[in-house]
Design an enzyme around this catalytic site. Sequence first.
Site, PDB file in Angstrom:
ATOM      1  N   GLU A  46      79.598   9.394  44.486  1.00  0.00           N
ATOM      2  CA  GLU A  46      79.815  10.538  45.355  1.00  0.00           C
ATOM      3  C   GLU A  46      79.257  11.806  44.732  1.00  0.00           C
ATOM      4  O   GLU A  46      79.140  11.923  43.513  1.00  0.00           O
ATOM      5  CB  GLU A  46      81.289  10.696  45.668  1.00  0.00           C
ATOM      6  CG  GLU A  46      82.131  10.731  44.442  1.00  0.00           C
ATOM      7  CD  GLU A  46      83.607  10.697  44.779  1.00  0.00           C
ATOM      8  OE1 GLU A  46      83.968  10.157  45.827  1.00  0.00           O
ATOM      9  OE2 GLU A  46      84.377  11.225  43.982  1.00  0.00           O
TER      10      GLU A  46
ATOM     11  N   CYS B  38      77.723  19.068  42.797  1.00  0.00           N
ATOM     12  CA  CYS B  38      78.331  18.315  41.696  1.00  0.00           C
ATOM     13  C   CYS B  38      77.757  16.908  41.698  1.00  0.00           C
ATOM     14  O   CYS B  38      77.973  16.143  42.638  1.00  0.00           O
ATOM     15  CB  CYS B  38      79.848  18.312  41.924  1.00  0.00           C
ATOM     16  SG  CYS B  38      80.731  17.391  40.680  1.00  0.00           S
TER      17      CYS B  38
ATOM     18  N   CYS C  60      82.957   4.739  34.796  1.00  0.00           N
ATOM     19  CA  CYS C  60      82.917   5.417  33.489  1.00  0.00           C
ATOM     20  C   CYS C  60      83.595   4.510  32.478  1.00  0.00           C
ATOM     21  O   CYS C  60      84.540   3.795  32.814  1.00  0.00           O
ATOM     22  CB  CYS C  60      83.664   6.755  33.585  1.00  0.00           C
ATOM     23  SG  CYS C  60      83.500   7.783  32.108  1.00  0.00           S
TER      24      CYS C  60
ATOM     25  N   CYS D 270      89.873   8.294  30.852  1.00  0.00           N
ATOM     26  CA  CYS D 270      90.797   9.413  30.695  1.00  0.00           C
ATOM     27  C   CYS D 270      91.958   9.178  31.669  1.00  0.00           C
ATOM     28  O   CYS D 270      91.740   8.768  32.806  1.00  0.00           O
ATOM     29  CB  CYS D 270      90.093  10.735  30.980  1.00  0.00           C
ATOM     30  SG  CYS D 270      88.715  11.027  29.868  1.00  0.00           S
TER      31      CYS D 270
ATOM     32  N   CYS E 220      92.141  10.728  35.275  1.00  0.00           N
ATOM     33  CA  CYS E 220      90.907  10.728  36.064  1.00  0.00           C
ATOM     34  C   CYS E 220      90.762   9.435  36.830  1.00  0.00           C
ATOM     35  O   CYS E 220      90.852   8.348  36.247  1.00  0.00           O
ATOM     36  CB  CYS E 220      89.705  10.913  35.134  1.00  0.00           C
ATOM     37  SG  CYS E 220      88.132  10.730  35.990  1.00  0.00           S
TER      38      CYS E 220
ATOM     39  N   CYS F 275      87.658  13.505  41.613  1.00  0.00           N
ATOM     40  CA  CYS F 275      86.827  12.452  41.038  1.00  0.00           C
ATOM     41  C   CYS F 275      87.058  11.062  41.631  1.00  0.00           C
ATOM     42  O   CYS F 275      88.149  10.524  41.525  1.00  0.00           O
ATOM     43  CB  CYS F 275      87.198  12.335  39.544  1.00  0.00           C
ATOM     44  SG  CYS F 275      86.061  13.050  38.429  1.00  0.00           S
TER      45      CYS F 275
HETATM   46  N1  SAH Z   1      82.804  12.871  32.255  1.00  0.00           N
HETATM   47  C1  SAH Z   1      82.613  14.277  32.216  1.00  0.00           C
HETATM   48  C2  SAH Z   1      82.212  14.851  33.556  1.00  0.00           C
HETATM   49  C3  SAH Z   1      82.883  14.305  34.782  1.00  0.00           C
HETATM   50  S1  SAH Z   1      84.609  14.672  34.971  1.00  0.00           S
HETATM   51  C4  SAH Z   1      83.851  14.960  31.687  1.00  0.00           C
HETATM   52  O1  SAH Z   1      84.868  14.296  31.511  1.00  0.00           O
HETATM   53  O2  SAH Z   1      83.768  16.156  31.407  1.00  0.00           O
HETATM   54  C5  SAH Z   1      84.548  16.376  35.470  1.00  0.00           C
HETATM   55  C6  SAH Z   1      85.833  17.145  35.220  1.00  0.00           C
HETATM   56  O3  SAH Z   1      86.854  16.744  36.143  1.00  0.00           O
HETATM   57  C7  SAH Z   1      86.404  16.914  33.838  1.00  0.00           C
HETATM   58  O4  SAH Z   1      86.809  18.109  33.233  1.00  0.00           O
HETATM   59  C8  SAH Z   1      87.590  16.050  34.144  1.00  0.00           C
HETATM   60  O5  SAH Z   1      88.497  16.123  33.101  1.00  0.00           O
HETATM   61  C9  SAH Z   1      88.074  16.611  35.447  1.00  0.00           C
HETATM   62  N2  SAH Z   1      88.978  15.740  36.188  1.00  0.00           N
HETATM   63  C10 SAH Z   1      88.946  14.406  36.276  1.00  0.00           C
HETATM   64  N3  SAH Z   1      89.946  13.948  37.057  1.00  0.00           N
HETATM   65  C11 SAH Z   1      90.641  15.015  37.480  1.00  0.00           C
HETATM   66  C12 SAH Z   1      91.775  15.191  38.320  1.00  0.00           C
HETATM   67  N4  SAH Z   1      92.387  14.166  38.878  1.00  0.00           N
HETATM   68  N5  SAH Z   1      92.215  16.455  38.533  1.00  0.00           N
HETATM   69  C13 SAH Z   1      91.555  17.509  37.997  1.00  0.00           C
HETATM   70  N6  SAH Z   1      90.493  17.401  37.188  1.00  0.00           N
HETATM   71  C14 SAH Z   1      90.022  16.172  36.933  1.00  0.00           C
HETATM   72 FE1  SF4 Z   2      84.948   9.595  32.521  1.00  0.00          FE
HETATM   73 FE2  SF4 Z   2      86.712  10.780  34.115  1.00  0.00          FE
HETATM   74 FE3  SF4 Z   2      87.003  10.932  31.475  1.00  0.00          FE
HETATM   75 FE4  SF4 Z   2      85.021  12.293  32.674  1.00  0.00          FE
HETATM   76  S1  SF4 Z   2      87.209  12.615  32.946  1.00  0.00           S
HETATM   77  S2  SF4 Z   2      84.888  11.024  30.802  1.00  0.00           S
HETATM   78  S3  SF4 Z   2      84.495  10.843  34.334  1.00  0.00           S
HETATM   79  S4  SF4 Z   2      87.113   9.043  32.714  1.00  0.00           S
END
Ligand code: SAH
Ligand code: SF4
Length: 387
Positions: free
Chosen positions: A124, A139, A146, A150, A153, A376
Amino acid sequence: MPAAAFAVAGEAERARILAKAALFAPPPATLDDGRKDIVGLSREELAAELAALGQPAFRARQIWHWIYHQGVTDFARMSTLARGLQRLLAEHFAILRPEITNVRESADGTRKFLFRFRDGEAVETVYIPDLEEERGAVCLSTQVGCTLSCRFCHTGTQPLARNLSASEIVGQFMAARDAYGEWPSPNGEARLLSNIVLMGMGEPLYNYEATARAVQIAMDGEGIALSRRRITLSTSGVVPMMDRCGAELGVNLAVSLHAVTDELRDELVPLNRKYPLAELMAACRRYPGSSNARRITFEYVMLDGVNDSDAEARELVRLIGGIPAKVNLIPFNPWPGSRFSPSPERRIARFAAIVREGGFAAPVRAPRGRDILAACGQLRTEVESRG
Ligand code: SAH
Ligand code: SF4
């Protein structure tokens, strides 16, 4: 560790990361019918491809302009080329775009695309318009899924299917531009799709080479011509690749911090076990060009009762002390099955106030596109679960 030793250690680590990325390579650029996708080639590669067809070097420049400035996807529309050459190119090359399979627009103008690639994989891409000015950020995703898991996420729950190619990364931007009719590339600053943020699905620094190539294409002055100031790469903290990104691309850096102790960050962002806070902060301090005019953005997702106390706000100020930085506070965007809740507004406001008193800008990111599940990874899952 002395600087030189650090650099050598970094080299071995970078080689390992790149070798791992290669295991998740996208499908080859050559299609079943023998044509080759021309999008995603560097200028030198394009010139070499054309030279192999007996074409002079200036053709590469003309064709580059048609693809990345005019946004043309059909060689027959390249009116500065003779018909015979148009046909020759069409026999050998394709100008691919990802296919839009779903689009949803939020009441606030955020538009979310589900893009499908040749092999059926999908990601997306979200366009987030500025609420005050006629501009906005696209974006982009860099991986399907991934590896990093995290905890907060949703993409992290989806195993890595594969990396995207440079064509697929820059192609998301180009296809979004198709949808908004923003071709040819507007000159100057007045653009609707004015910024790129590499913050979609995936970790861009675990797919560095394709990401770098896509960014370089987007920055090329004779094509899309976005300035590096308008491109932000977000990383969860792949320290050795941050150095390379700074040296080669010099784009704005966003670092997903989310916790101020190794103990908690090990849990929330498991990559922290490999590159703990001290190393991450050192890499931020080394990041070239950071200044008050070009600050590093620290992203901090506000999780109720997990990382949002006053003490943590004060520790955050201490941790990033001396780095030209701002802190983006992101209210957690819940997804079905997530174990966290967003911090209450009052808590976020108090946390932000402490960070500001500490001398850092601390904007609270307005939740955008909530009504279309803009967190995400969600649209993709929703469509999949429908069947
Ligand atoms: N992998 C990279 C970029 C993609 S994630 C990274 O982790 O930076 C982009 C941003 O969205 C990151 O800061 C991530 O921590 C945040 N993010 C992911 N899931 C989220 C959620 N459910 N609510 C708010 N921010 C989120
Ligand atoms: Fe991967 Fe989501 Fe962590 Fe970014 S925030 S590194 S997309 S698992």
